[in-house]
Scaffold this motif. Structure first.
Motif, short mmCIF file in Angstrom:
data_model
loop_
_atom_site.label_atom_id
_atom_site.label_comp_id
_atom_site.label_asym_id
_atom_site.label_seq_id
_atom_site.Cartn_x
_atom_site.Cartn_y
_atom_site.Cartn_z
N GLN A 157 -51.78 -20.26 -56.07
CA GLN A 157 -53.06 -19.90 -55.43
C GLN A 157 -52.80 -18.92 -54.28
OE1 GLN A 157 -56.59 -20.94 -55.94
NE2 GLN A 157 -56.54 -19.03 -54.76
N TYR A 158 -53.48 -17.80 -54.30
CA TYR A 158 -53.40 -16.88 -53.17
C TYR A 158 -54.78 -16.73 -52.54
CZ TYR A 158 -55.61 -12.87 -55.53
OH TYR A 158 -56.51 -12.03 -56.14
N PHE A 159 -54.81 -16.23 -51.33
CA PHE A 159 -56.06 -16.02 -50.60
C PHE A 159 -56.03 -14.65 -49.92
CE2 PHE A 159 -54.78 -20.51 -50.21
CZ PHE A 159 -55.89 -21.19 -50.71
N ALA A 160 -57.19 -14.06 -49.73
CA ALA A 160 -57.29 -12.88 -48.89
C ALA A 160 -56.91 -13.26 -47.47
CB ALA A 160 -58.72 -12.32 -48.93
N GLU A 161 -56.26 -12.33 -46.75
CA GLU A 161 -55.79 -12.62 -45.39
C GLU A 161 -56.15 -11.46 -44.46
OE1 GLU A 161 -55.30 -14.20 -42.79
OE2 GLU A 161 -53.64 -15.47 -43.42
N TYR A 162 -56.17 -11.75 -43.17
CA TYR A 162 -56.42 -10.76 -42.11
C TYR A 162 -57.65 -9.90 -42.43
CZ TYR A 162 -52.03 -12.12 -39.94
OH TYR A 162 -51.02 -12.84 -39.34
N GLY A 163 -57.50 -8.57 -42.32
CA GLY A 163 -58.64 -7.68 -42.52
C GLY A 163 -59.21 -7.72 -43.92
N THR A 164 -58.40 -8.10 -44.88
CA THR A 164 -58.89 -8.21 -46.26
C THR A 164 -59.88 -9.37 -46.38
OG1 THR A 164 -56.77 -7.33 -47.03
CG2 THR A 164 -58.18 -8.39 -48.68
N MET A 165 -59.57 -10.50 -45.72
CA MET A 165 -60.50 -11.63 -45.70
C MET A 165 -61.77 -11.24 -44.96
SD MET A 165 -60.19 -15.42 -43.93
CE MET A 165 -58.42 -15.51 -44.16
N LEU A 166 -61.60 -10.62 -43.80
CA LEU A 166 -62.76 -10.21 -43.02
C LEU A 166 -63.59 -9.19 -43.80
CD1 LEU A 166 -64.39 -10.18 -40.40
CD2 LEU A 166 -62.77 -8.51 -39.48
N GLY A 167 -62.93 -8.27 -44.48
CA GLY A 167 -63.64 -7.27 -45.27
C GLY A 167 -64.45 -7.90 -46.38
N ALA A 168 -63.87 -8.90 -47.05
CA ALA A 168 -64.58 -9.57 -48.14
C ALA A 168 -65.83 -10.27 -47.63
CB ALA A 168 -63.64 -10.57 -48.82
N VAL A 169 -65.70 -10.94 -46.49
CA VAL A 169 -66.81 -11.72 -45.94
C VAL A 169 -67.88 -10.80 -45.35
CG1 VAL A 169 -67.46 -13.39 -44.15
CG2 VAL A 169 -65.37 -13.74 -45.50
N ARG A 170 -67.45 -9.79 -44.59
CA ARG A 170 -68.41 -8.98 -43.83
C ARG A 170 -68.88 -7.73 -44.56
NH1 ARG A 170 -66.24 -7.38 -38.11
NH2 ARG A 170 -65.42 -5.54 -39.22
N HIS A 171 -67.99 -7.12 -45.38
CA HIS A 171 -68.32 -5.83 -45.99
C HIS A 171 -68.34 -5.86 -47.52
CE1 HIS A 171 -67.71 -3.73 -42.09
NE2 HIS A 171 -66.74 -4.61 -41.91
N LYS A 172 -67.94 -7.00 -48.09
CA LYS A 172 -67.80 -7.09 -49.55
C LYS A 172 -66.80 -6.04 -50.07
CE LYS A 172 -72.33 -9.10 -50.56
NZ LYS A 172 -72.67 -9.43 -49.16
N GLY A 173 -65.80 -5.77 -49.27
CA GLY A 173 -64.77 -4.79 -49.64
C GLY A 173 -63.90 -4.49 -48.44
N PHE A 174 -63.22 -3.36 -48.47
CA PHE A 174 -62.38 -2.98 -47.35
C PHE A 174 -63.22 -2.78 -46.08
CE2 PHE A 174 -59.50 -1.71 -50.76
CZ PHE A 174 -58.26 -2.05 -50.24
N ILE A 175 -62.69 -3.15 -44.94
CA ILE A 175 -63.28 -2.72 -43.67
C ILE A 175 -63.15 -1.19 -43.66
CG2 ILE A 175 -63.04 -2.78 -41.16
CD1 ILE A 175 -61.78 -5.58 -41.49
N PRO A 176 -64.20 -0.46 -43.32
CA PRO A 176 -64.15 1.01 -43.45
C PRO A 176 -62.95 1.66 -42.78
CG PRO A 176 -66.39 0.29 -43.01
CD PRO A 176 -65.53 -0.93 -42.90
N TRP A 177 -62.51 1.14 -41.64
CA TRP A 177 -61.38 1.75 -40.91
C TRP A 177 -60.05 1.06 -41.22
CZ3 TRP A 177 -66.04 0.27 -38.99
CH2 TRP A 177 -66.14 -1.02 -38.48
N TYR A 197 -60.76 -13.51 -34.86
CA TYR A 197 -61.57 -12.38 -34.40
C TYR A 197 -62.77 -12.76 -33.53
CZ TYR A 197 -58.95 -10.35 -38.29
OH TYR A 197 -57.94 -9.96 -39.14
N GLY A 198 -62.99 -14.05 -33.28
CA GLY A 198 -64.16 -14.44 -32.50
C GLY A 198 -65.44 -14.24 -33.29
N GLU A 199 -66.41 -13.50 -32.72
CA GLU A 199 -67.68 -13.22 -33.42
C GLU A 199 -67.41 -12.16 -34.48
OE1 GLU A 199 -70.52 -14.78 -33.14
OE2 GLU A 199 -69.64 -16.13 -31.65
N TYR A 200 -66.90 -12.61 -35.61
CA TYR A 200 -66.34 -11.69 -36.59
C TYR A 200 -67.37 -10.89 -37.39
CZ TYR A 200 -67.29 -15.52 -39.90
OH TYR A 200 -67.89 -16.51 -40.64
N MET A 201 -68.63 -11.30 -37.36
CA MET A 201 -69.63 -10.56 -38.14
C MET A 201 -70.14 -9.31 -37.41
SD MET A 201 -69.80 -11.87 -41.07
CE MET A 201 -71.26 -11.13 -41.79
N ILE A 202 -69.71 -9.12 -36.17
CA ILE A 202 -70.09 -7.91 -35.44
C ILE A 202 -68.98 -6.88 -35.62
CG2 ILE A 202 -70.63 -6.92 -33.18
CD1 ILE A 202 -71.44 -9.78 -32.30
N PRO A 203 -69.23 -5.80 -36.38
CA PRO A 203 -68.16 -4.84 -36.66
C PRO A 203 -67.87 -3.92 -35.47
CG PRO A 203 -70.18 -4.16 -37.74
CD PRO A 203 -70.48 -5.47 -37.08
#
Length: 365
Positions: A92-112, A315-321
């Protein structure tokens, strides 16, 4: 009496026949389910991108250049190869760091963001590094302390080659991206619930890693280092092997120190090396009990069920990009691009397909 015996005999034959038939049906169902799973995986591995995907665009106020889009797609191809290895070996693997955040917040890569990270529970990670070289495509390269003498991070990096590739087959598979791309795989460890043990683990880990880093220095004082390694051997109850590099043995010991606690010893999980560096990345072990699938660009990616707890810790309040500085130069292929530019110039080749203008291609170094 004879008729009863005949009836019982016929019934037994039917039971045996039913049992065999039922077994065959169950076996066939398992085969069908496995085939469906493989087909779904294959379909994901053959994911198609519309041409418009590779156009430059602005997301959340940040411009993403066309080559970065191709690099994103190329990294996803590497991830899908890693996913095949995990599927094959029950990992079993999981998304990690910015990849996890990107999946949750952007449904993909964080733009930057320009890289792709995943993680595994320690038991899965150790299984992964034992099979990954065997099961990946032959042109892939696996980098960790066990495969590369100069590698000093306690993680594994999987890349799609050793150098820039311009052949048609490679460019087709990796969506026109000629650069070496890959993903980082991080182990997540169980942390001891006893605070004294946790402190002792981190202190000892710090000593071992510091000593390993000193061995990498050209002007290292070997006599002093020898005394340090003797003390470490006594503290940890290990014996050094004469034929293996000391720095490698120290990194192996550091890895074992990170992995010394199991699920029954812990309430929490985290990455001891990051905690040692002051990052309070500590989460309940239930956060990694299972995965939830989330959209990520054109695929689905597994995210820890406790992603909210993990992302808040990181990241704290992680939904604020907002744009964060990367730990490396952006884009990651900046140096490779210069190597490619010089190669194209030396061989009189056009850089149009790689977004290198004629003016750039012909400029003097």
């Amino acid at each position: 009496m004879n008729s009863r015996r005949l009836f019982l005999k016929q019934t037994k034959k039917q039971e045996n026949l039913f049992g065999k038939t039922s077994g065959r049906i169950c076996g066939k169902m398992s085969e069908i389910e496995e085939s469906v799973r493989r087909i779904e995986l294959s379909m994901q591995c053959l994911v198609q991108y519309p041409e418009s995907y590779f156009e430059g665009e602005e997301r959340d106020g940040f411009y993403i250049e066309p080559m970065m889009k191709k690099a994103w797609a190329a990294q996803i191809e590497v991830l899908l190869e890693v996913q095949k290895v995990c599927e094959k070996n029950g990992i079993q693997y999981f998304a990690e760091y910015g990849t996890m955040l990107g999946a949750v917040r952007h449904k993909g890569f964080i733009p930057w963001d320009d890289d792709l990270d995943i993680c595994m529970r320690r038991e899965d990670y150790m299984k992964f590094i034992s099979v990954v070289e065997r099961d990946l495509p032959k042109d892939f390269v696996v980098l960790n302390i066990h495969t590369e003498p100069t590698f000093t991070d306690l993680l594994t990096r999987v890349v799609n080659g050793k150098s820039i590739q311009l052949d048609e087959k490679h460019l087709e598979k990796y969506h026109g991206c000629p650069y070496v791309v890959g993903i980082d795989v991080f182990p997540v460890d169980y942390l001891p619930r006893n605070t004294e043990e946790a402190d002792a683990q981190l202190k000892l880990l710090g000593i071992v890693l510091h000593t390993a880093q000193l061995y990498g220095l050209e002007d290292a004082e070997l006599t002093e280092l020898g005394e340090m390694t003797n003390q470490i051997a006594q503290l940890c109850g290990v014996k050094w092997k004469d034929k293996k590099p000391m720095q490698y043995q120290l990194y192996c010991l550091a890895e074992r120190l990170c992995a010394m606690y199991g699920k029954d010893d812990a309430d929490n999980m985290g990455m001891p090396v990051k905690i040692l560096c002051g990052k309070k990345y500590i989460y309940s072990k239930q956060a990694y009990d299972s995965a939830v699938m989330m959209p990520f660009e054109t695929i689905q990616i597994p995210v820890p069920v406790g992603y909210d707890e993990i992302l808040k810790a990181k990241y704290g309040e992680y939904m604020i990009p907002y744009i964060r500085k990367k730990g490396h130069a952006y884009p990651f292929y900046k140096e490779q691009r210069e190597i490619l530019r010089q190669y194209l110039k030396a061989n009189g080749m056009s850089g149009e397909g790689f977004y290198i203008t004629e003016e750039e291609r012909t400029e003097e170094c």
